[in-house]
Write an enzyme that holds these catalytic residues in place. Structure first.
Site, PDB file in Angstrom:
ATOM      1  N   ASN A 122       0.878  -1.166   0.000  1.00 19.88           N
ATOM      2  CA  ASN A 122       0.000   0.000   0.000  1.00 19.88           C
ATOM      3  C   ASN A 122       0.922   1.225   0.000  1.00 19.88           C
ATOM      4  OD1 ASN A 122      -1.899   1.953   0.421  1.00 19.88           O
ATOM      5  ND2 ASN A 122      -2.703   1.108   2.333  1.00 19.88           N
ATOM      6  N   ARG A 145      -2.637  -2.152  -3.342  1.00 16.94           N
ATOM      7  CA  ARG A 145      -3.828  -1.329  -3.161  1.00 16.94           C
ATOM      8  C   ARG A 145      -3.709  -0.128  -4.093  1.00 16.94           C
ATOM      9  NH1 ARG A 145      -6.111   1.475   2.361  1.00 16.94           N
ATOM     10  NH2 ARG A 145      -8.019   2.197   1.404  1.00 16.94           N
ATOM     11  N   HIS A 148     -12.943   2.857  -0.205  1.00 13.92           N
ATOM     12  CA  HIS A 148     -12.999   1.799   0.819  1.00 13.92           C
ATOM     13  C   HIS A 148     -13.672   0.542   0.274  1.00 13.92           C
ATOM     14  CE1 HIS A 148     -13.138   5.042   4.204  1.00 13.92           C
ATOM     15  NE2 HIS A 148     -11.903   4.599   4.065  1.00 13.92           N
ATOM     16  N   ARG A 155     -11.502  15.471   7.635  1.00 16.00           N
ATOM     17  CA  ARG A 155     -12.225  15.870   6.409  1.00 16.00           C
ATOM     18  C   ARG A 155     -13.655  16.288   6.734  1.00 16.00           C
ATOM     19  NH1 ARG A 155     -11.001  10.333   3.260  1.00 16.00           N
ATOM     20  NH2 ARG A 155      -9.095   9.988   4.421  1.00 16.00           N
ATOM     21  N   GLU A 197      -8.691  -5.481   5.005  1.00 15.47           N
ATOM     22  CA  GLU A 197      -8.505  -5.172   3.582  1.00 15.47           C
ATOM     23  C   GLU A 197      -7.322  -5.949   3.004  1.00 15.47           C
ATOM     24  OE1 GLU A 197      -8.838  -1.184   5.163  1.00 15.47           O
ATOM     25  OE2 GLU A 197      -9.602  -0.557   3.209  1.00 15.47           O
TER      26      GLU A 197
HETATM   27  P1  ADP Z   1      -7.818   4.290   8.509  1.00 17.74           P
HETATM   28  O1  ADP Z   1      -8.983   4.998   7.952  1.00 17.74           O
HETATM   29  O2  ADP Z   1      -6.576   5.114   8.564  1.00 17.74           O
HETATM   30  O3  ADP Z   1      -7.624   2.880   7.976  1.00 17.74           O
HETATM   31  P2  ADP Z   1      -8.499   3.002  11.001  1.00 17.74           P
HETATM   32  O4  ADP Z   1      -9.647   2.190  10.559  1.00 17.74           O
HETATM   33  O5  ADP Z   1      -7.251   2.288  11.399  1.00 17.74           O
HETATM   34  O6  ADP Z   1      -8.181   4.162  10.014  1.00 17.74           O
HETATM   35  O7  ADP Z   1      -8.996   3.873  12.238  1.00 17.74           O
HETATM   36  C1  ADP Z   1      -8.106   4.710  12.917  1.00 17.74           C
HETATM   37  C2  ADP Z   1      -8.868   5.478  13.966  1.00 17.74           C
HETATM   38  O8  ADP Z   1      -9.611   4.574  14.781  1.00 17.74           O
HETATM   39  C3  ADP Z   1      -7.952   6.218  14.921  1.00 17.74           C
HETATM   40  O9  ADP Z   1      -7.671   7.517  14.469  1.00 17.74           O
HETATM   41  C4  ADP Z   1      -8.787   6.266  16.171  1.00 17.74           C
HETATM   42  O10 ADP Z   1      -9.607   7.419  16.101  1.00 17.74           O
HETATM   43  C5  ADP Z   1      -9.674   5.061  16.106  1.00 17.74           C
HETATM   44  N1  ADP Z   1      -9.249   4.000  17.008  1.00 17.74           N
HETATM   45  C6  ADP Z   1      -8.394   2.998  16.759  1.00 17.74           C
HETATM   46  N2  ADP Z   1      -8.256   2.188  17.833  1.00 17.74           N
HETATM   47  C7  ADP Z   1      -9.048   2.692  18.792  1.00 17.74           C
HETATM   48  C8  ADP Z   1      -9.353   2.313  20.134  1.00 17.74           C
HETATM   49  N3  ADP Z   1      -8.833   1.247  20.709  1.00 17.74           N
HETATM   50  N4  ADP Z   1     -10.235   3.086  20.804  1.00 17.74           N
HETATM   51  C9  ADP Z   1     -10.789   4.164  20.222  1.00 17.74           C
HETATM   52  N5  ADP Z   1     -10.539   4.570  18.969  1.00 17.74           N
HETATM   53  C10 ADP Z   1      -9.692   3.852  18.254  1.00 17.74           C
END
Ligand code: ADP
Length: 406
Positions: free
Chosen positions: A7, A91, A180, A241, A389
């Site tokens: 990626n 990706r 996504h 965003r 993914e």
């Molecule tokens: P991306 O869109 O970058 O793939 P992710 O699906 O990994 O993002 O989500 C990342 C976000 O998820 C983080 O910025 C955080 O806000 C939230 N997050 C991840 N783990 C936790 C957790 N254990 N508790 C609360 N929020 C979380």
């Protein structure tokens, strides 16, 4: 069968070596700040301490060479030869209208990804750099491109068209594409085992809520609508965003703040959303902590996101003529129980009822935070299912490269 998943971002290269037979991760990591002198790579092998390498990587080829060096290291290598990697899955952000599925990388596919650069100006060039780096260092290994947009290719025209003059669609490809897709497709597959039915018999709403967020309406296995648009800026308010806005806001901002088109783009993509409203940050761990400390703007930001999810869910139920299952996934969807509860509150009249206790205790289902969170008498089933993914990319890569051998 070992598949390497790549990626590539503009200054980063995430990788994961996966055994596609059992879905296990052999090694993974991320090269960051590529192009800068301070670039570094973090390499992770399950069950071992992370290893960090500070090394100047001037481009993606350098980064990929370091990835290969780590994978084949004498000290901590997980493969002995590059030939052990059967295929590479990439990706790719934007496939425009050209791709409705994953593709073996050929000259024509590379050309088509290049043609989509105006639609994904930050990501597609980086994705191409990742592909080219692999082709250079592993010339005999097949590469497969997995597009974020592909799953949404089934949307009907009345859902993906914008009410602009028709020439803008014809001349510039301005329409909704959605993103996504790999995650929404993964969840659509996963739901089958929970519902005991093929996706072709189900109406599903998949809610991918992470740093970037989108919902998809999946009717009988096909995406019929999604919240992101021409770019990943549309739809729900996200970490940084805006999500959907009155388009006039753009011209008002340009006039009031003297912003250029590029500045507005950065403002809407990087300075807005949960970060902009709360003033706290974009990470929901910080937002949740701030709410606990009585921060009103953090509470407002979460409320706005939940209200937006609720409205889209309502509209997708209307668009599909019902819903059988709603799934929450990704970092925020999997971890923030208050978000799930608020988003689905007062929807009993639509047959949606959460079991608040099960929802709140979802975190105790560790390490696999997944399962049903709707009440027994809820007509619509609601689930939390972690997305994967990378596994989806690995499976596509496996299937496409296997079919070559037949
Ligand atoms: P991306 O869109 O970058 O793939 P992710 O699906 O990994 O993002 O989500 C990342 C976000 O998820 C983080 O910025 C955080 O806000 C939230 N997050 C991840 N783990 C936790 C957790 N254990 N508790 C609360 N929020 C979380």
């Amino acid at each position: 069968m070992k598949i390497l998943i790549i990626n590539a971002g503009s200054s980063s290269l995430k990788y994961q070596l996966m055994n596609v037979t059992d879905g296990s991760v052999i090694a993974k990591g991320n090269a960051e700040k590529i192009g800068q002198e301070t670039s570094f790579l973090v390499h992770k092998i399950p069950g071992q301490d992370d290893r960090e390498f500070k090394k100047a990587m001037s481009n993606h080829s350098d980064a990929f060479q370091l990835v290969i060096d780590c994978l084949m290291s004498e000290e901590f290598g997980v493969i002995k030869s590059i030939e052990e990697i059967d295929a590479v899955g990439h990706r790719v952000l934007h496939g425009g209208s050209k791709f409705s599925g994953s593709m073996l990388v050929t000259d024509d596919v590379i050309e088509a990804i290049k043609e989509c650069i105006p639609l994904g100006p930050l990501h597609n060039p980086a994705n191409l750099m990742g592909i080219e780096a692999c082709m250079k260092l592993m010339p005999n290994t097949p590469n497969v491109a997995v597009f974020d947009t592909a799953f949404h290719a089934t949307m009907p025209d009345y859902a993906y068209m914008y009410a602009l003059p028709y020439e803008d669609y014809v001349d510039f490809g301005i329409r909704k594409y959605g993103f996504h897709g790999t995650s929404h497709r993964f969840i659509t597959k996963q739901i089958e085992k929970y519902m005991g039915k093929p996706a072709e018999e189900l109406k599903i709403i998949t809610c991918h809520i992470g740093n970037g967020s989108s919902l998809a309406a999946v009717k009988y296995g096909k995406c019929v609508d999604t919240t992101m648009g021409l770019t990943p800026l549309d739809g729900l308010p996200m970490g940084t965003r805006t999500g959907a806005l009155d388009p006039a806001v753009v011209t008002v901002l340009m006039e009031k703040k003297g912003m250029s088109a590029k500045e507005v783009d950065t403002y809407l993509n990087k300075k807005s959303g949960i970060l902009g409203v709360s003033g706290v940050g974009s990470d929901f761990r910080d937002i949740t902590a701030a709410i606990k400390n009585g921060n009103q703007r953090a509470a407002l930001a979460l409320e706005m996101l939940c209200y937006s999810i609720k409205k889209y869910i309502g509209s997708y139920i209307a668009a599909m003529g019902g819903v059988d299952a709603i799934v929450f996934t990704a970092g925020v969807g999997e971890n923030i129980m208050a978000l799930r509860e608020k988003s689905l509150s007062d929807m009993e009249y639509l047959g949606i009822k959460i079991d608040k206790e099960v929802n709140a205790n979802m975190a105790s289902y560790l390490p696999k935070k997944e399962g049903l969170i709707s009440a027994e008498d809820s007509k619509v089933k609601v689930f939390v299912i972690p997305t994967n993914e990378e596994l989806m990319i690995a499976q596509d890569t496996y299937e496409i490269t296997q079919s070559l051998k037949k």
